[in-house]
Design a protein around this motif. Structure first.
Motif, PDB file in Angstrom:
ATOM      1  N   GLY A 156       0.807  -1.218   0.000  1.00 38.89           N
ATOM      2  CA  GLY A 156       0.000   0.000   0.000  1.00 38.89           C
ATOM      3  C   GLY A 156       0.840   1.266   0.000  1.00 38.89           C
ATOM      4  O   GLY A 156       0.313   2.358   0.210  1.00 38.89           O
ATOM      5  N   VAL A 157       2.161   1.126  -0.223  1.00 39.55           N
ATOM      6  CA  VAL A 157       3.040   2.296  -0.167  1.00 39.55           C
ATOM      7  C   VAL A 157       3.552   2.675  -1.560  1.00 39.55           C
ATOM      8  O   VAL A 157       3.427   3.813  -1.992  1.00 39.55           O
ATOM      9  N   GLY A 209      -0.079  -0.051  -6.264  1.00 38.51           N
ATOM     10  CA  GLY A 209      -1.208  -0.905  -5.935  1.00 38.51           C
ATOM     11  C   GLY A 209      -2.161  -0.240  -4.963  1.00 38.51           C
ATOM     12  O   GLY A 209      -2.064   0.952  -4.670  1.00 38.51           O
ATOM     13  N   ARG A 262      -4.327   1.077  -1.841  1.00 39.59           N
ATOM     14  CA  ARG A 262      -4.126   1.567  -0.476  1.00 39.59           C
ATOM     15  C   ARG A 262      -5.492   1.763   0.170  1.00 39.59           C
ATOM     16  O   ARG A 262      -6.397   2.323  -0.434  1.00 39.59           O
ATOM     17  N   LEU A 273      -2.214   0.603   7.824  1.00 38.17           N
ATOM     18  CA  LEU A 273      -2.049   0.778   6.373  1.00 38.17           C
ATOM     19  C   LEU A 273      -1.674  -0.556   5.710  1.00 38.17           C
ATOM     20  O   LEU A 273      -2.290  -0.978   4.736  1.00 38.17           O
ATOM     21  N   HIS A 291      -1.874  -3.696   6.971  1.00 35.04           N
ATOM     22  CA  HIS A 291      -2.817  -4.782   7.217  1.00 35.04           C
ATOM     23  C   HIS A 291      -4.110  -4.622   6.438  1.00 35.04           C
ATOM     24  O   HIS A 291      -4.580  -5.569   5.811  1.00 35.04           O
ATOM     25  N   ARG A 334      -3.713  -4.768   2.435  1.00 44.56           N
ATOM     26  CA  ARG A 334      -3.547  -6.137   1.950  1.00 44.56           C
ATOM     27  C   ARG A 334      -4.835  -6.945   2.109  1.00 44.56           C
ATOM     28  O   ARG A 334      -5.237  -7.666   1.196  1.00 44.56           O
ATOM     29  N   SER A 335      -5.500  -6.784   3.269  1.00 46.06           N
ATOM     30  CA  SER A 335      -6.710  -7.581   3.516  1.00 46.06           C
ATOM     31  C   SER A 335      -7.855  -7.171   2.614  1.00 46.06           C
ATOM     32  O   SER A 335      -8.636  -8.013   2.177  1.00 46.06           O
ATOM     33  N   PHE A 337      -6.593  -8.320  -1.363  1.00 45.10           N
ATOM     34  CA  PHE A 337      -6.341  -9.706  -1.769  1.00 45.10           C
ATOM     35  C   PHE A 337      -7.617 -10.529  -1.636  1.00 45.10           C
ATOM     36  O   PHE A 337      -8.374 -10.357  -0.673  1.00 45.10           O
ATOM     37  N   LYS A 389      -5.075 -14.918   0.158  1.00 42.12           N
ATOM     38  CA  LYS A 389      -4.812 -14.770   1.600  1.00 42.12           C
ATOM     39  C   LYS A 389      -4.533 -16.119   2.247  1.00 42.12           C
ATOM     40  O   LYS A 389      -3.647 -16.251   3.078  1.00 42.12           O
ATOM     41  N   ILE A 414      -1.004 -17.082   1.422  1.00 40.19           N
ATOM     42  CA  ILE A 414      -0.031 -16.267   2.159  1.00 40.19           C
ATOM     43  C   ILE A 414       0.029 -16.739   3.610  1.00 40.19           C
ATOM     44  O   ILE A 414       1.115 -16.877   4.188  1.00 40.19           O
TER      45      ILE A 414
END
Lengths: 483, 95
Positions: free
Chosen positions: A322-323, A326, A328, A338, A340, A343-344, A347, A352, A355
């Motif tokens: 998120g930085v 892609g 954010r 940011l 967690h 990504r949650s 994805f 998930k 991962i």
């Protein structure tokens, strides 16, 4: 036009029977007519026509090769500066790559016209093309069935005659299994044959790009243009690239074909077995020597593969933070939030899950029991193949235990879904090449056979496949309603 | 085998994934199932077998330590969610 081979298309272009612009518009119209299959994430009509004009100029000036002016579709895993590269994920829904993948670059130099980017399982994780942020892909032979995965959109693009050629990637069967389910030809090259530069990473020690086409000869042309050493991929091998299309006419007399017991044991659909037996009988008639062989560690390949793939994916996908690019999340409370939430929220469930398992397998105290153990089994599997190839030229068997399954049928049961890759996975662990070609139709669905060769023997595989396709017409069958 | 909800939370922290209570419950079912299935690897003795990291046992290719890439910061940052003066912006870390 859609039934012509790549060689016929090139001849038509060279003799001005049609232009690349006309050819491109023809396929773009077919893409629009068959949007319900959901094979494409991005259609690139305008750029395609522009590229086709350039190709027509090249053809007029005599500066052209066998693929100049031929349209194709790219799996949406290959980075392209033109348009977005999503990898089937919400995470990359807005992502425009700052550079082109080597495969994209090479095919552009060859003069190919890119029709669009094809739908796929998110980050190539799946065997059905149901795990896409953009919805499931449908099989043109039966729209209630999956096309296979992860390169399902590319396989459907070729099967439904929306593109003469398409690129795909294969980590555990993602080219061969959809090729089998869709009744087309798909080849997974030797690891290191084709550059992975600019190909969104899933499991780096297994990922390999390869061609889809209606026939082995069409695949030979595409593989030719995709292959070769690339300084920008440190795992790409510096091996000479044969002129594949010129290697296909050799006789198969005296070649030894190994039939592995393990690929014909329980779990194999009896109808699929019948088609395999016919293909074996054909090979024998051609003068091949048929030998029964053993690949004793086959049943360990799936667990070992999933441990390796999930561990490598958990590491590879850590880059989505998120930085830098892609998705954010909105209004992150702090840096932790940011990472967690970005990504949650972006994805999908299967990504998930992989991962999580990969992270677990690599965490303190578990590394030896999972990742190291899986890598040791990987060596056993590779040694099984090394031993087999001392005695045989080819290994022949089914690509999948059964034809395409129904959408939704296996989606809730990860282990059953993973088991559908049983015949394709060992090949990735060993890094060897294999091709899937159509060899029958059962209850309206195609059946594929897989031919496995030793490292860098793509020419031998294509030779066998081409000879088979000279004698049979399964590869010419078009799904009803798409003629 | 079983995996406790605490372990699920620990893995999700390592994986930088936010896991809701409902999802954690599902993982507590799914993960042990998959891991138990994976453990069939244990039926073969692999003692003394060298782990295989690369399918052709090739090692990393080295190159001369020379500059090959030019600075393309603004290009790469054009796809970033938030930047300022060439820097990536994230929520405040130090109060």
């Amino acid at each position: 036009m859609e039934e012509l081979s790549v060689r016929q298309l090139a001849q038509g272009l060279a003799h001005r029977q049609f232009s690349s612009v006309e050819l491109t518009r023809h396929f773009l119209a077919r893409m629009q007519a068959h949007r319900h299959l959901n094979a494409f994430i991005t259609e690139m009509g305008e750029q395609a026509v522009r590229q086709a004009r350039l190709a027509d100029q090249r053809i007029r000036s005599g500066d052209h090769g066998p693929l100049t002016g031929i349209p194709l579709a790219h799996k949406d895993i290959f980075c392209m500066q033109d348009g977005k590269t999503t990898c089937g994920s919400k995470m990359l829904d807005n992502f425009i790559a700052p550079y082109d993948a080597t495969v994209v670059q090479k095919l552009e130099q060859a003069g190919c016209v890119v029709l669009g980017k094809t739908n796929m399982d998110e980050f190539a994780m799946g065997s059905s093309s149901e795990n896409s942020f953009y919805g499931p892909v449908r099989n043109p032979w039966n729209s209630d069935c999956v096309p296979g995965g992860s390169s399902g959109g590319s396989a459907v693009a070729v099967a439904a005659r929306m593109a003469p050629l398409a690129t795909g990637t294969d980590t555990g069967g993602s080219i061969r299994q959809p090729a089998a389910f869709c009744g087309i030809t798909g080849l997974k090259p030797t690891y290191g044959r084709v550059s992975r530069y600019g190909m969104v990473a899933y499991a780096s020690s297994l990922d390999q790009a390869g061609p889809f086409g209606k026939s082995a000869l069409d695949c030979a042309y595409l593989l030719q243009a995709m292959s070769g050493f690339d300084d920008r991929d440190s795992t790409c091998m510096d091996e000479p690239v044969p002129v594949y299309p010129r290697k296909l006419d050799r006789s198969l007399r005296g070649k030894v074909v190994g039939i592995p017991d393990e690929y014909f044991s329980e779990g194999l659909d009896p109808e699929v077995r019948v088609f395999m037996e016919r293909a074996i009988a054909w090979a024998e008639k051609e003068g091949c020597i048929i030998e029964n062989i053993r690949l004793p560690n086959t049943d360990l390949a799936i667990p070992a593969y999933y441990v390796i793939a999930m561990a490598e994916c958990s590491s590879n996908l850590s880059r989505y933070d998120g930085v830098r690019f892609g998705y954010r999340c909105r209004e992150p409370k702090n840096l932790h939030d940011l990472y967690h939430r970005s990504r949650s929220e972006a994805f999908g469930a299967e990504v998930k899950r992989r991962i999580m398992i990969g992270t677990y397998a690599l965490s303190t105290g578990y590394y030896d029991a999972y990742y190291r153990k899986a890598q040791q089994i990987r060596r056993l599997i590779s040694e099984d193949f090394n031993k087999a190839f001392q005695d045989v030229d080819y290994i022949l068997g089914p690509t999948t235990p059964e034809p395409a399954f129904r959408i939704g049928e296996k989606v809730d049961d990860p282990v059953t879904m993973y088991l559908s890759d049983i015949y394709t996975i060992s090949v990735n662990l060993a890094g060897i090449p294999a091709v899937s070609i159509p060899c029958g139709i059962h209850k309206g669905l195609p059946v594929g056979m897989q031919l496995i060769g030793n490292h860098f023997e793509e020419d031998k595989l294509l030779n066998f496949a081409h000879q088979y396709q000279q004698a049979t017409d399964w590869h010419t069958r078009c799904p009803p309603g798409f003629e | 085998m079983s995996i406790s909800l605490e372990e699920i939370q620990k893995i999700s922290l390592l994986a930088r994934l936010h896991v809701s209570a409902e999802e954690a419950g599902q993982y507590a079912v799914d993960l042990p199932g998959i891991l138990a299935w994976v453990q069939q690897m244990n039926k073969v003795d692999t003692q003394g077998i060298e782990p295989m990291a690369h399918p052709m046992d090739a090692s990393q290719r080295l190159r001369e330590d020379t500059v090959t890439e030019t600075d393309q910061r603004s290009r790469f940052q054009s796809v970033a969610p938030s930047t300022e003066k060439g820097l990536y912006l994230v929520p405040k870390v130090i109060e």
